[in-house]
Design an enzyme around this catalytic site. Structure first.
Site, PDB file in Angstrom:
ATOM      1  N   ASP A   1      36.393  53.548  52.040  1.00 23.01           N
ATOM      2  CA  ASP A   1      36.890  52.309  52.636  1.00 23.01           C
ATOM      3  C   ASP A   1      36.056  51.103  52.187  1.00 23.01           C
ATOM      4  OD1 ASP A   1      38.538  50.745  54.157  1.00 23.01           O
ATOM      5  OD2 ASP A   1      37.526  51.154  56.052  1.00 23.01           O
TER       6      ASP A   1
ATOM      7  N   ASN B   1      49.586  53.884  53.631  1.00 20.54           N
ATOM      8  CA  ASN B   1      49.318  52.864  52.607  1.00 20.54           C
ATOM      9  C   ASN B   1      50.580  52.361  51.893  1.00 20.54           C
ATOM     10  OD1 ASN B   1      46.085  54.235  51.560  1.00 20.54           O
ATOM     11  ND2 ASN B   1      46.541  52.616  53.035  1.00 20.54           N
TER      12      ASN B   1
HETATM   13  C1  FPP Z   1      40.469  51.670  51.185  1.00 18.96           C
HETATM   14  O1  FPP Z   1      39.929  50.387  51.024  1.00 18.96           O
HETATM   15  C2  FPP Z   1      40.740  52.264  49.901  1.00 18.96           C
HETATM   16  C3  FPP Z   1      41.952  52.673  49.456  1.00 18.96           C
HETATM   17  C4  FPP Z   1      43.173  52.528  50.254  1.00 18.96           C
HETATM   18  C5  FPP Z   1      42.159  53.218  48.135  1.00 18.96           C
HETATM   19  C6  FPP Z   1      41.065  54.066  47.576  1.00 18.96           C
HETATM   20  C7  FPP Z   1      41.274  54.122  46.142  1.00 18.96           C
HETATM   21  C8  FPP Z   1      40.324  54.064  45.204  1.00 18.96           C
HETATM   22  C9  FPP Z   1      38.877  54.100  45.468  1.00 18.96           C
HETATM   23  C10 FPP Z   1      40.814  53.941  43.820  1.00 18.96           C
HETATM   24  C11 FPP Z   1      40.359  54.933  42.907  1.00 18.96           C
HETATM   25  C12 FPP Z   1      40.596  56.324  43.288  1.00 18.96           C
HETATM   26  C13 FPP Z   1      41.023  57.224  42.431  1.00 18.96           C
HETATM   27  C14 FPP Z   1      41.043  58.639  42.814  1.00 18.96           C
HETATM   28  C15 FPP Z   1      41.469  56.845  41.096  1.00 18.96           C
HETATM   29  P1  FPP Z   1      40.691  49.136  51.632  1.00 18.96           P
HETATM   30  O2  FPP Z   1      41.568  48.606  50.563  1.00 18.96           O
HETATM   31  O3  FPP Z   1      41.405  49.541  52.881  1.00 18.96           O
HETATM   32  O4  FPP Z   1      39.504  48.182  51.940  1.00 18.96           O
HETATM   33  P2  FPP Z   1      39.391  47.124  53.122  1.00 18.96           P
HETATM   34  O5  FPP Z   1      39.388  47.907  54.394  1.00 18.96           O
HETATM   35  O6  FPP Z   1      38.091  46.453  52.842  1.00 18.96           O
HETATM   36  O7  FPP Z   1      40.579  46.202  52.987  1.00 18.96           O
END
Ligand code: FPP
Length: 251
Positions: free
Chosen positions: A30, A78
Site C-alpha cells: 500500500d 480495484n
Molecule cells: C496500493 O497502493 C497498491 C496497488 C493497488 C497496486 C499494487 C501494484 C504494484 C505494486 C504494481 C506492481 C506489481 C506487480 C506485481 C507488477 P494505492 O494505490 O492504494 O496507494 P494509496 O493508498 O497511497 O493511494
C-alpha cells in the site's frame, strides 16, 4: 532454498534462528498513490516505483529463506479505480512479467496467481498462464500474485464449488469441515501465511486472504510501498522472530 547459505546470511543480517523465519509472507503493498502524490506525479508512477520494490522483496525472500511470498497486486475492489490507472496497472503487470521472467527461470522460482483470473485482459491471462506453467516445477520458492483477488470472493467461489458437489450428490454437507473449505480455495497447496506485512501505516486487512490469515502475525510499517526495500523486509522478519505464536494455546 539453500539452507547453509541462508542460515549464515541470516545470522549476519538479522540475527534470528532459521527456525524463526516465516515460511510464507503475504504483503499488502500500500502507499503507491501517496508516494506519487508526494512527488507531484501521476498515481501510475507510484505503481511503477512499486514494481521495483516487488523485485527487491522477491530477492530478500530468497536471501532469508522465505519459501512463499504472496503479493496483493490488484483487488476485486480495484476495478472501480479510474480507467487510466487500471490500464496503467495492467500494462505494468505485462512489462513486469516480460522483464522478470528470466529471473524466475534463473533462480528457479515458481509463479502462481490467486484471484478471478478470468476478469483480467485475455492477453495478460495468457501470459500469466504460460509463465505459471513454465515455472511450475521449480523448487526455490513461490511468488504468488493476488490479481482481481478478494478474500470474500475466494470463499464465495469455494462455497459455490462445494454447493455444486452437494447438489450432484457427490458430497454430504455434514462432511464439510475446515480442511475441506481450505482445499477448495484458490491455492490449496500453499501453506497459510505466517506473517502478513502491510505498508503505509493503515491498520486494515482490506479483504486479503481472510480465511488463511487466521493465525498470521501482522506487521504494519509506515514506509510507503515504493520505498520498501530489503532492509525494511528484514525488519519485519526480525519483529516476527520476536513474536511468540501460541495458536490459541497457553504460554
Ligand atoms: C496500493 O497502493 C497498491 C496497488 C493497488 C497496486 C499494487 C501494484 C504494484 C505494486 C504494481 C506492481 C506489481 C506487480 C506485481 C507488477 P494505492 O494505490 O492504494 O496507494 P494509496 O493508498 O497511497 O493511494
Amino acid at each position: 532454498m539453500n539452507i547453509h547459505w541462508f542460515g549464515r546470511r541470516l545470522r549476519q543480517q538479522i540475527m534470528v534462528e532459521p527456525a524463526k523465519v516465516p515460511r510464507h509472507v503475504a504483503v499488502i503493498m500500500d502507499g503507491n498513490g501517496r508516494w506519487a502524490r508526494n512527488r507531484g506525479l501521476p498515481r501510475v508512477k507510484g505503481h511503477e516505483a512499486g514494481a521495483e520494490s516487488v523485485r527487491a522483496v522477491v530477492q530478500a525472500c530468497r536471501e532469508a529463506g522465505v519459501e512463499y511470498l504472496t503479493l496483493y497486486a490488484f483487488s476485486v475492489e480495484n476495478w472501480i479505480r479510474p480507467r487510466d490507472e487500471i490500464r496503467g496497472l495492467m500494462t505494468l503487470l505485462r512489462l513486469f512479467l516480460n522483464k522478470h521472467e528470466d529471473e524466475l527461470h534463473k533462480n528457479k522460482i515458481r509463479l502462481r496467481v490467486v484471484g478471478r483470473l478470468g476478469d483480467l485482459p485475455t492477453g495478460i491471462q495468457k501470459e500469466l498462464k504460460r509463465v505459471i506453467k513454465e515455472t511450475s516445477d521449480y523448487g526455490n520458492g513461490t511468488v504468488t500474485l493476488a490479481l482481481s483477488y478478494g478474500g470474500r470472493s475466494e470463499i464465495v467461489d469455494a462455497v459455490r464449488i462445494l454447493a455444486d458437489k452437494a447438489r450432484k450428490g457427490e458430497l454430504n454437507p455434514e462432511d464439510i469441515d475446515e480442511e475441506m473449505i481450505s482445499s477448495h480455495l484458490y491455492a490449496p497447496d500453499i501453506p497459510d501465511p505466517d506473517l502478513m506485512i502491510r505498508t503505509s501505516g493503515e491498520m486494515r486487512i482490506s479483504n486479503f486472504l481472510l480465511w488463511q490469515i487466521s493465525y498470521a502475525e501482522i506487521y504494519v510499517t509506515d514506509v510507503l510501498w515504493p520505498d520498501f526495500r530489503e532492509e525494511d523486509f528484514n525488519n519485519a522478519l526480525k519483529e516476527f522472530a520476536r513474536r511468540h505464536r501460541r495458536f490459541g494455546n497457553v504460554e
